[in-house]
Design a protein around this motif. Structure first.
Motif, short mmCIF file in Angstrom:
data_model
loop_
_atom_site.label_atom_id
_atom_site.label_comp_id
_atom_site.label_asym_id
_atom_site.label_seq_id
_atom_site.Cartn_x
_atom_site.Cartn_y
_atom_site.Cartn_z
N LEU A 269 0.84 -1.20 0.00
CA LEU A 269 0.00 0.00 0.00
C LEU A 269 0.87 1.25 0.00
O LEU A 269 1.94 1.28 0.63
CB LEU A 269 -0.93 0.00 1.21
CG LEU A 269 -2.02 -1.08 1.20
CD1 LEU A 269 -2.74 -1.12 2.54
CD2 LEU A 269 -3.01 -0.85 0.07
N ALA A 270 0.41 2.29 -0.70
CA ALA A 270 1.22 3.49 -0.90
C ALA A 270 1.10 4.50 0.23
O ALA A 270 1.97 5.38 0.37
CB ALA A 270 0.82 4.16 -2.22
N GLU A 271 0.05 4.42 1.04
CA GLU A 271 -0.16 5.43 2.08
C GLU A 271 1.02 5.45 3.05
O GLU A 271 1.42 4.39 3.56
CB GLU A 271 -1.45 5.15 2.85
CG GLU A 271 -2.71 5.52 2.10
CD GLU A 271 -3.10 4.47 1.05
OE1 GLU A 271 -4.04 4.74 0.28
OE2 GLU A 271 -2.46 3.41 1.01
N PRO A 272 1.58 6.62 3.34
CA PRO A 272 2.75 6.70 4.24
C PRO A 272 2.52 6.06 5.61
O PRO A 272 3.41 5.43 6.16
CB PRO A 272 3.00 8.21 4.37
CG PRO A 272 2.42 8.79 3.11
CD PRO A 272 1.22 7.94 2.79
N ASP A 273 1.31 6.20 6.15
CA ASP A 273 1.02 5.65 7.48
C ASP A 273 1.06 4.13 7.48
O ASP A 273 1.20 3.50 8.54
CB ASP A 273 -0.36 6.10 7.96
CG ASP A 273 -0.40 7.57 8.30
OD1 ASP A 273 0.68 8.20 8.38
OD2 ASP A 273 -1.51 8.10 8.47
N LEU A 274 0.91 3.52 6.31
CA LEU A 274 0.84 2.07 6.21
C LEU A 274 2.05 1.46 5.52
O LEU A 274 2.14 0.24 5.40
CB LEU A 274 -0.42 1.66 5.43
CG LEU A 274 -1.75 2.20 5.96
CD1 LEU A 274 -2.88 1.82 5.03
CD2 LEU A 274 -2.02 1.68 7.37
N SER A 275 2.98 2.29 5.07
CA SER A 275 4.07 1.78 4.24
C SER A 275 5.11 1.00 5.03
O SER A 275 5.89 0.25 4.46
CB SER A 275 4.77 2.95 3.51
OG SER A 275 5.34 3.86 4.44
N ALA A 276 5.16 1.19 6.33
CA ALA A 276 6.13 0.44 7.13
C ALA A 276 5.50 0.05 8.46
O ALA A 276 5.10 0.91 9.24
CB ALA A 276 7.39 1.28 7.39
N SER A 277 5.38 -1.24 8.69
CA SER A 277 4.84 -1.75 9.95
C SER A 277 5.91 -2.60 10.62
O SER A 277 6.63 -3.33 9.94
CB SER A 277 3.60 -2.60 9.70
OG SER A 277 2.60 -1.85 9.05
N GLU A 278 6.02 -2.50 11.93
CA GLU A 278 6.98 -3.31 12.67
C GLU A 278 6.24 -4.27 13.59
O GLU A 278 5.50 -3.84 14.47
CB GLU A 278 7.93 -2.43 13.49
CG GLU A 278 9.05 -1.84 12.66
CD GLU A 278 10.16 -1.30 13.55
OE1 GLU A 278 11.33 -1.69 13.35
OE2 GLU A 278 9.85 -0.50 14.44
N ILE A 279 6.43 -5.54 13.36
CA ILE A 279 5.90 -6.56 14.24
C ILE A 279 7.03 -6.99 15.17
O ILE A 279 8.13 -7.31 14.71
CB ILE A 279 5.36 -7.75 13.44
CG1 ILE A 279 4.14 -7.29 12.62
CG2 ILE A 279 4.97 -8.89 14.37
CD1 ILE A 279 3.63 -8.32 11.66
N GLY A 280 6.78 -6.94 16.45
CA GLY A 280 7.85 -7.19 17.42
C GLY A 280 7.60 -8.40 18.29
O GLY A 280 6.45 -8.80 18.53
N LEU A 281 8.70 -8.97 18.77
CA LEU A 281 8.66 -10.01 19.80
C LEU A 281 8.93 -9.31 21.11
O LEU A 281 10.04 -8.83 21.36
CB LEU A 281 9.74 -11.06 19.51
CG LEU A 281 9.98 -12.10 20.61
CD1 LEU A 281 8.73 -12.91 20.87
CD2 LEU A 281 11.14 -13.01 20.23
N LEU A 282 7.90 -9.20 21.96
CA LEU A 282 7.99 -8.45 23.21
C LEU A 282 8.03 -9.42 24.39
O LEU A 282 7.17 -10.30 24.50
CB LEU A 282 6.80 -7.50 23.35
CG LEU A 282 6.76 -6.30 22.39
CD1 LEU A 282 6.27 -6.72 21.01
CD2 LEU A 282 5.85 -5.21 22.92
N ILE A 283 9.02 -9.24 25.24
CA ILE A 283 9.20 -10.10 26.40
C ILE A 283 9.01 -9.28 27.67
O ILE A 283 9.58 -8.19 27.81
CB ILE A 283 10.61 -10.74 26.42
CG1 ILE A 283 11.01 -11.25 25.04
CG2 ILE A 283 10.68 -11.83 27.49
CD1 ILE A 283 10.17 -12.37 24.53
N HIS A 284 8.22 -9.79 28.61
CA HIS A 284 8.00 -9.09 29.88
C HIS A 284 9.34 -8.96 30.61
O HIS A 284 10.05 -9.94 30.83
CB HIS A 284 7.02 -9.87 30.74
CG HIS A 284 6.45 -9.08 31.88
ND1 HIS A 284 7.21 -8.68 32.96
CD2 HIS A 284 5.19 -8.61 32.10
CE1 HIS A 284 6.46 -8.00 33.80
NE2 HIS A 284 5.22 -7.94 33.30
N ARG A 285 9.70 -7.73 30.97
CA ARG A 285 11.02 -7.47 31.55
C ARG A 285 11.26 -8.24 32.85
O ARG A 285 12.38 -8.67 33.12
CB ARG A 285 11.18 -5.96 31.82
CG ARG A 285 11.24 -5.12 30.55
CD ARG A 285 11.48 -3.66 30.88
NE ARG A 285 11.40 -2.83 29.68
CZ ARG A 285 12.40 -2.64 28.83
NH1 ARG A 285 13.56 -3.23 29.06
NH2 ARG A 285 12.24 -1.87 27.78
#
Length: 329
Positions: A269-285
Motif C-alpha cells: 500500500l502506498a499510504e505513508p502511514d501504512l508503508s512500514a509496519s513493525e511486528i515485534g517479539l515483546l518479552i516481559h522485563r
C-alpha cells in the motif's frame, strides 16, 4: 507422584495463596473450591491475619468480599512474593534440566499461521514439560492484556506504550493488498486504499490498523470499501481470498507459503502511514529470566530470523527495503 516443581510451589505459605485467590474470585467459598480446601480453613486464616494487623483486609458484601485499602497492600505483597517464589522454583527445577511452567502469549493473527507453531514445536521437543496459553485477541483486548502485564511474551505491532516489555526481535514490512495473481490489481507495484475500494474486499472483523488511514483518505476520495466477507478468522479470510472473493489487507507474515508458491500476490500500500509496519517479539522485563519464557523466546527469535530469510526469497521483498528483522537490547 507430584513433580519437584509442584511440591516446591505447594510448600509456600498457604495464607499467601488464600489471599491471592480470594481477591481473584471475590468470594471465600469460590476461592476455597479452586484451592481444593475447606472454606472454613480459608476464612479462619484470613480472620487470624486481620486480627494480627488489627484491621479488616476484606469487606463482606452480599455473597462475596472485596479488598479494603489495607487488603490491597497485602494482596500486592502476596502476589509479588508468590511470583518471586515461582521464579525461584522454576530456576531450581531448571538446574536439573527439567524446565517447567506455563508461558502466556498474546499475538496478532498472522504469527499463528507458522511462526508461533514452529517455535512452540521446537521448544516442546527441547522441554516437554512446558505448557502454553496462546491468545489471539482483538486489538482492544491486546491493549488491556499488555497494560495489565499478563502476557509473558507478545507478538504484536510495536507500540511504545508497552513499557514493561523489551523488544527482543522485530520484523519491518509493508502492509499490502493480498489477492489472487489474476486479479486486475495484481501486477501493480503499489496501490492506494481508494484504488482497492473499487473491488470487493475481505476484511477481518476489526481492521484497526487501516481504520484511521482509510477514514482520512475516503473523506477526500469519496470511496468506500465493499466488504463481501467480514470475519474474525484469519483462516476464513485466507480461504476467501484464495476463492477470489476479494482483496485482503495484511503484511506478508501470515502468507509466506502462498506468496512463495505464487498462489497469492502481495502488493504494498502506498499510504505513508501504512508503508512500514513493525511486528515485534515483546518479552516481559520481569519474566525474561524465567526458564520457560527464556526457552520459547530463544526459539521465537530464531523464527523471526527464519521469516526474514523466507521473505528475502520473494521477488518484491528481495531488495531488503521492505522488511527488516533484528535483535534488540
Amino acid at each position: 507422584m507430584a513433580s519437584p516443581y509442584a511440591e516446591c510451589l505447594a510448600m509456600h505459605a498457604a495464607i499467601l495463596r488464600y489471599i491471592d485467590q480470594v481477591a481473584r474470585m471475590g468470594s471465600i467459598r469460590r476461592a476455597a473450591s479452586a484451592l481444593n480446601v475447606a472454606s472454613s480453613a480459608v476464612n479462619r486464616q484470613i480472620l487470624k491475619l486481620e486480627a494480627d494487623f488489627g484491621t479488616p483486609l476484606f469487606e463482606r458484601v452480599g455473597n462475596g468480599v472485596r479488598p479494603t485499602a489495607a487488603g490491597e497492600f497485602v494482596i500486592r505483597h502476596a502476589r509479588d512474593t508468590l511470583a518471586k517464589w515461582q521464579s525461584t522454583c522454576l530456576e531450581v527445577s531448571a538446574l536439573s534440566g527439567d524446565v517447567q511452567g506455563e508461558v502466556r502469549v498474546v499475538t496478532i493473527p498472522s504469527p499463528i499461521v507458522r511462526l508461533l507453531p514452529r517455535a512452540v514445536g521446537k521448544t516442546t521437543r527441547q522441554h516437554p514439560h512446558i505448557s502454553y496459553r496462546i491468545i489471539d485477541a482483538s486489538p482492544n483486548e491486546h491493549a488491556e492484556e499488555m497494560r495489565a502485564g499478563r502476557p509473558d511474551i507478545a507478538v504484536l505491532f510495536i507500540d511504545r506504550r508497552y513499557r514493561g516489555y523489551q523488544v527482543a526481535a522485530r520484523i519491518r514490512m509493508r502492509l499490502g493488498a493480498i489477492m489472487r495473481p489474476e486479479h486486475p490489481l495484481a501486477k501493480r507495484s503499489e496501490l492506494t486504499l481508494t484504488e482497492c475500494a473499487s473491488y470487493p474486499v475481505v476484511m477481518l472483523n476489526d481492521p484497526w490498523i487501516l481504520n484511521a488511514t482509510a477514514e482520512a483518505e475516503f473523506t477526500h476520495s469519496g470511496a468506500q470499501f465493499k466488504a463481501l466477507v467480514v470475519t474474525n478468522s484469519l483462516a476464513m479470510t485466507k480461504e476467501s481470498i484464495h476463492a477470489g472473493l476479494g482483496v485482503g489487507f495484511f503484511t506478508p507474515l501470515g502468507f509466506v507459503d502462498e506468496l512463495k508458491a505464487g498462489t497469492l500476490v502481495h502488493v504494498p500500500l502506498a499510504e505513508p502511514d501504512l508503508s512500514a509496519s513493525e511486528i515485534g517479539l515483546l518479552i516481559h522485563r520481569d519474566r525474561q529470566s524465567y526458564p520457560a519464557v527464556r526457552a520459547l523466546s530463544a526459539n521465537l527469535v530464531a523464527e523471526f530470523a527464519n521469516m526474514e530469510q523466507d521473505l528475502g526469497t520473494l521477488p518484491q521483498y528481495g531488495d531488503g527495503n521492505s522488511f527488516k528483522a533484528a535483535r534488540s537490547g
